[in-house]
Design a protein around this motif. Structure first.
Motif, PDB file in Angstrom:
ATOM      1  N   ASN B 375      43.730  47.142  40.256  1.00 14.36           N
ATOM      2  CA  ASN B 375      44.140  46.060  39.409  1.00 14.36           C
ATOM      3  C   ASN B 375      43.021  45.083  39.019  1.00 14.36           C
ATOM      4  O   ASN B 375      42.820  44.040  40.010  1.00 14.36           O
ATOM      5  N   LYS B 376      42.274  45.436  38.284  1.00 18.42           N
ATOM      6  CA  LYS B 376      40.929  44.608  37.880  1.00 18.42           C
ATOM      7  C   LYS B 376      41.158  43.052  37.393  1.00 18.42           C
ATOM      8  O   LYS B 376      40.259  42.142  37.574  1.00 18.42           O
ATOM      9  N   GLN B 377      42.517  42.651  37.165  1.00 19.28           N
ATOM     10  CA  GLN B 377      42.861  41.408  36.723  1.00 19.28           C
ATOM     11  C   GLN B 377      42.493  40.446  37.572  1.00 19.28           C
ATOM     12  O   GLN B 377      42.134  39.308  37.347  1.00 19.28           O
ATOM     13  N   PHE B 378      42.403  40.979  38.897  1.00 18.01           N
ATOM     14  CA  PHE B 378      42.103  40.031  39.934  1.00 18.01           C
ATOM     15  C   PHE B 378      40.542  39.293  39.860  1.00 18.01           C
ATOM     16  O   PHE B 378      40.299  38.462  40.369  1.00 18.01           O
ATOM     17  N   PHE B 379      40.017  40.253  39.229  1.00 20.84           N
ATOM     18  CA  PHE B 379      38.404  39.866  38.995  1.00 20.84           C
ATOM     19  C   PHE B 379      37.753  39.590  37.736  1.00 20.84           C
ATOM     20  O   PHE B 379      37.122  39.075  37.432  1.00 20.84           O
ATOM     21  N   GLY B 423      54.438  40.762  39.419  1.00 19.88           N
ATOM     22  CA  GLY B 423      54.141  42.161  39.828  1.00 19.88           C
ATOM     23  C   GLY B 423      52.849  41.820  40.826  1.00 19.88           C
ATOM     24  O   GLY B 423      52.709  42.406  41.819  1.00 19.88           O
ATOM     25  N   ASP B 424      51.917  41.053  40.315  1.00 19.87           N
ATOM     26  CA  ASP B 424      50.492  40.856  41.074  1.00 19.87           C
ATOM     27  C   ASP B 424      51.021  40.063  42.138  1.00 19.87           C
ATOM     28  O   ASP B 424      50.282  40.420  43.368  1.00 19.87           O
ATOM     29  N   ALA B 425      51.787  39.281  42.113  1.00 14.86           N
ATOM     30  CA  ALA B 425      52.053  38.235  43.317  1.00 14.86           C
ATOM     31  C   ALA B 425      52.725  39.192  44.375  1.00 14.86           C
ATOM     32  O   ALA B 425      52.307  39.108  45.653  1.00 14.86           O
ATOM     33  N   ILE B 426      53.842  40.105  44.010  1.00 15.32           N
ATOM     34  CA  ILE B 426      54.181  41.218  45.235  1.00 15.32           C
ATOM     35  C   ILE B 426      53.120  41.964  45.642  1.00 15.32           C
ATOM     36  O   ILE B 426      53.259  42.112  46.903  1.00 15.32           O
TER      37      ILE B 426
END
Lengths: 97, 433
Positions: B375-379, B423-426
């Protein structure tokens, strides 16, 4: 941002005890490098020990090696890097680490 | 005649030192082998040292341990292209008599620790690379072979504290090769600077220190983090990303470090400092699922070589010291009971690890490495949207606050969609629960 980085200037600050003519890392087969699409070692190595050469293969110079092991990890699928630690006492000698 | 010891410890980093010291202190004959010119010559750390684990091994370490500054403030910054959003925690309570966290210069600590081992009666030999484990017909490890002449030495038990590459364990078939997504490469520099400038720039006095942990655009969308720590007369700055990401990207690690140093938020903090060393090191980041077999007939593995690193909390050297101590205590207990050092008895080491914070913490975050990797969106996406939101919120203009809120929300949805955000939060909650 386009900043020119001279890796030599960084490595110049380090202390090395060079084991003359006994490189601790060796490329096993030049042809494998030639056919390697990514040649990831030339980008990933933090000391820029690997460089693309004019024959389309990769040249290795271990003098500036920081002994991190990254090349060993990136090349494991090709198994084309023979990686050992230098002999005891040789290689990078961190003053601060 | 081949010399024989109760135990051989391979490597003079935090885990090896903890093991060798604990063994020597109890009167066991211990040989510690280090391939560097001196203890610490091959070691690299950010570095922050957590007191608790060292205190268990050397309770009065504060009397002469060459630490740098005790940490009174922790900053966590998310860097955008020319901005940051972050959180700081600073407290006078950290100025206690027995501080919990210190910045350190690694080589100084290793030299100090080695001195303690020698005082306790341990034998330490540097400039010696162990080339092979020696095994008997049954496969039991009975000693090591080194690159010194006649370099065969025997011991009842061999403790491998040889670091993240763990060449010996891999070559003997005790461990698989490191997967590129389970290991990060970090590069760092030490920058010397007038201590008064450090104190002015970070609002510090005397021995107080600040550490900044950094995420965001500086890792160019790769899974990674950066840091800036204050030492007595120097700053250390570094950045690291997963090797699987470096492999796919086209940015050399030293270029990434240079960009970090030139980031408009970072540059004023390090201005005028002189670079004295450039270092690189791998960090085991695979967590619980990447922990290998930890013991066998006549051997144990500790520290980075055992993949003990809590990436989520930036903890490594304390896991290393604790595991080294536990391995040594296992040896001492077996020795006192007169039991052989076979796998069945050395399983007691694994039990100690399971009952401690080491395996408990690694287990808690067991799904985090995979989630970050996928999940590269975190970066990438999040640093941009968060800093843009902050910029809009703190810019006072004629736009009403409700419209601003809507615009900010829209920008998040545009980047990730509502389901993506949920989804990311979960995923994050599941990964750290």
């Amino acid at each position: 941002m386009s900043i020119v980085v001279k890796i030599e200037e960084k490595l110049y600050q380090n202390r090395y005890i060079v084991d003359e003519s006994r490189p601790h890392i060796q490329i096993r087969n030049d042809a494998v490098c030639k056919s390697c699409e990514s040649q990831a070692c030339t980008v990933c190595c933090p000391a820029a020990c690997y460089s693309k050469n004019e024959t389309g293969s990769v040249t290795l110079a271990t003098d500036g090696c920081l002994e991190c092991g990254t090349c060993r990890v990136v090349c494991q699928d090709k198994e084309n890097i023979q990686w050992d630690y230098p002999r005891g006492g040789y290689g990078i000698s961190y003053k601060f680490g | 005649m081949v010399e024989k010891f109760d135990a051989i410890v391979i490597g003079a980093g935090p885990s090896g030192n903890a093991a060798a010291y604990t063994l020597a202190k109890q009167g066991l004959s211990v040989l510690q082998l280090e391939r560097g010119e001196y203890p610490g010559a091959k070691n690299v750390q950010g570095g922050i040292m957590y007191a608790a684990e060292l205190e268990k091994i050397i309770p009065d370490f504060r009397e002469d341990c060459p630490t740098e500054r005790h940490i009174i403030e922790q900053r966590i910054w998310l860097l955008g292209d020319d901005n940051y959003i972050g959180t700081n925690y600073r407290s006078e309570a950290f100025n206690s008599e027995k501080p919990n966290r210190y910045t350190i210069i690694r080589a100084n600590i290793d030299k100090w620790f080695s001195e303690k081992i020698r005082e306790a009666g341990g034998l330490q030999i540097c400039e010696t690379t162990v080339t092979e484990l020696i095994r008997d017909a049954s496969g039991k490890v009975i000693g090591v072979r080194t690159d010194r002449e006649g370099g065969e030495i025997h011991a009842d038990v061999v403790i491998m504290a040889d670091g993240v590459n763990a060449l010996l364990a891999r070559r003997t078939g005790f461990q698989q090769e490191l997967a590129p997504q389970n290991v990060a490469l970090a590069v760092k520099e030490i920058l010397f600077i007038d201590p008064e400038l450090i104190q002015q720039r970070f609002g510090l006095k005397d021995e107080e220190g600040v550490v900044i942990e950094i995420m965001g655009k500086v890792t160019k969308g790769m899974v990674g983090t950066a840091f800036l720590y204050t030492n007595k007369e120097s700053l250390t700055i570094g950045i690291g990303c997963l090797i699987s990401d470096f492999k796919e990207g086209a940015i050399p690690p030293y270029k990434m470090l240079e960009d970090l140093k030139n980031h408009p938020v970072i540059k004023p903090l390090i201005e005028g400092a002189e670079m004295k060393e450039y270092a690189a090191h791998m960090i085991p980041e695979g967590g619980y699922k990447a922990v290998p077999q930890l013991y066998g007939d006549g051997w144990m593995v500790v520290g980075d070589a055992a993949h003990f690193n809590n990436a989520a909390h930036r903890e490594g050297s304390n896991l290393a010291m604790a595991s080294g101590r536990m391995a040594a205590e296992t040896v001492i207990e077996l020795k006192q009971a007169g039991k052989p050092f076979n796998a069945a008895n050395l399983a007691a080491y694994k039990k100690k690890l399971d009952d401690s914070f080491i395996m408990k913490d690694l287990k808690k975050y067991r799904n985090l490495p995979g989630i970050m990797h996928e999940n590269k969106q975190f970066f990438g996406a999040y640093p941009d949207t968060l800093t843009a939101a902050a910029h809009s919120w703190f810019t006072v203009d004629s736009v009403d606050k409700k419209t601003k809120e809507k615009e900010i929300m829209k920008s998040f949805v545009k980047k990730r969609s509502i389901m993506g955000l949920v989804g990311d939060a979960i995923k994050l909650v599941r990964a750290v629960r």
